[in-house]
Write a protein that holds these residues in place. Structure first.
Motif, PDB file in Angstrom:
ATOM      1  N   HIS A  59    -107.415  46.304  73.727  1.00  0.00           N
ATOM      2  CA  HIS A  59    -108.688  47.012  73.542  1.00  0.00           C
ATOM      3  C   HIS A  59    -109.030  47.000  72.065  1.00  0.00           C
ATOM      4  O   HIS A  59    -108.270  46.486  71.242  1.00  0.00           O
ATOM      5  N   HIS A  61    -109.731  49.505  69.748  1.00  0.00           N
ATOM      6  CA  HIS A  61    -109.472  50.571  68.781  1.00  0.00           C
ATOM      7  C   HIS A  61    -108.772  49.963  67.564  1.00  0.00           C
ATOM      8  O   HIS A  61    -107.973  49.026  67.691  1.00  0.00           O
ATOM      9  N   HIS A  64    -105.265  48.628  67.107  1.00  0.00           N
ATOM     10  CA  HIS A  64    -104.879  47.442  67.888  1.00  0.00           C
ATOM     11  C   HIS A  64    -105.577  46.164  67.409  1.00  0.00           C
ATOM     12  O   HIS A  64    -105.216  45.066  67.840  1.00  0.00           O
ATOM     13  N   HIS A 133    -108.462  55.518  79.339  1.00  0.00           N
ATOM     14  CA  HIS A 133    -108.537  55.629  77.879  1.00  0.00           C
ATOM     15  C   HIS A 133    -109.998  55.814  77.488  1.00  0.00           C
ATOM     16  O   HIS A 133    -110.872  55.346  78.225  1.00  0.00           O
ATOM     17  N   ASP A 154    -102.923  51.426  75.661  1.00  0.00           N
ATOM     18  CA  ASP A 154    -103.114  52.877  75.531  1.00  0.00           C
ATOM     19  C   ASP A 154    -103.630  53.399  76.863  1.00  0.00           C
ATOM     20  O   ASP A 154    -104.583  52.851  77.424  1.00  0.00           O
TER      21      ASP A 154
HETATM   22 ZN   LIG Z   1    -106.731  53.211  71.891  1.00  0.00          ZN
END
Ligand SMILES: [Zn+2]
Ligand SMILES: [Zn+2]
Length: 243
Positions: A59, A61, A64, A133, A154
């Motif tokens: 993902h 964020h 990451h 998430h 996550d």
């Molecule tokens: Zn995340």
């Protein structure tokens, strides 16, 4: 498969460390799972970056993907120096405009992944499933002829991950929270929930990762171990598992 932890921190890197990044190798193929802050600098310790041709992002964020831009610059420079032959393939979901940034000049090519599909990179096949998430995120079930592993990315508690990870040899599971914080942070697992997921899915061993920046991480291991009776270890940069 050889799994090397590049970074194990949640949210941001600890001193000299990195947030999420995991190197997977089998035969002559390698891929990087997530590319968070600090991952690129740590990666030199474990592989030749000019030989890395595949990155799979769970993902978007920052913890990451923070080093994706620098990895793309690295690829561009290496191509111009003749140190690299191919652009990097960067796999990610298309549920955000960030996907469009995965392709950069001649240095990298964005490739779409989604729930219910699979991707084969050399001898390694990855399957994807949505997690719970705040931003769209994909958990991964990863298989080769020698073994299987799961990577939660996550996620908060999600019943469908039990089937998805059923029977994997190793579950790399986020454990962002001590049990006493259950329900206090959306979209992340407590150590006890990580243990429950490992138990219900019947996995071979559990590796806790995406660590919090406070408390004693051994408590996470104890809390997961109160639920799951198999082998539990803490992820740490440089630790290796053969799957
Ligand atoms: Zn995340
Ligand atoms: Zn994260």
């Amino acid at each position: 498969m050889k799994l090397t932890v590049v970074g194990h921190w949640g949210a941001y890197p600890g001193p000299g460390g990195a947030s999420s990044g995991y190197l997977l190798e089998e035969n002559n193929e390698s891929l990087l799972l997530d590319c968070g802050s600090g991952v690129l600098a740590k990666l030199y310790e474990y592989t030749d970056i000019s030989q890395l041709n595949n990155v799979v992002l769970s993902h978007y964020h920052s913890d990451h993907i923070a080093d994706i831009g620098c990895l793309q610059y690295a690829s561009k420079v290496q191509l111009s120096l003749g140190e690299r032959i191919d652009p990097i393939s960067i796999y990610g979901h298309t549920l955000s405009d960030f996907f469009n940034k995965l392709s950069y000049e001649n240095a990298s090519v964005g490739k779409p992944i989604q729930e219910g599909t699979s991707v084969s990179i050399g001898p390694i096949t990855l399957h994807f499933k949505h997690t719970t998430h705040p931003a769209p995120a994909l958990a991964m079930r990863i298989e080769s002829e020698n073994g299987s592993m799961g990577y939660t990315a996550d996620t908060g508690w999600n019943d469908s991950l039990i089937d998805f990870f059923s029977g994997v040899d190793l579950l790399l599971c986020e454990s962002s929270l001590y049990n006493k914080y259950k329900g206090r942070v959306e979209g992340h697992l407590t150590a006890g929930e990580a243990g429950l997921l490992a138990k219900e899915a019947g996995v071979g061993q559990l590796v806790l990762t995406h660590m919090p920046h406070f408390g004693d991480h051994n408590e996470l291991k104890i809390e997961a171990g109160n639920v799951y009776s198999g082998k539990i270890e803490l992820a740490e940069s440089g630790k290796v598992w053969i799957i």
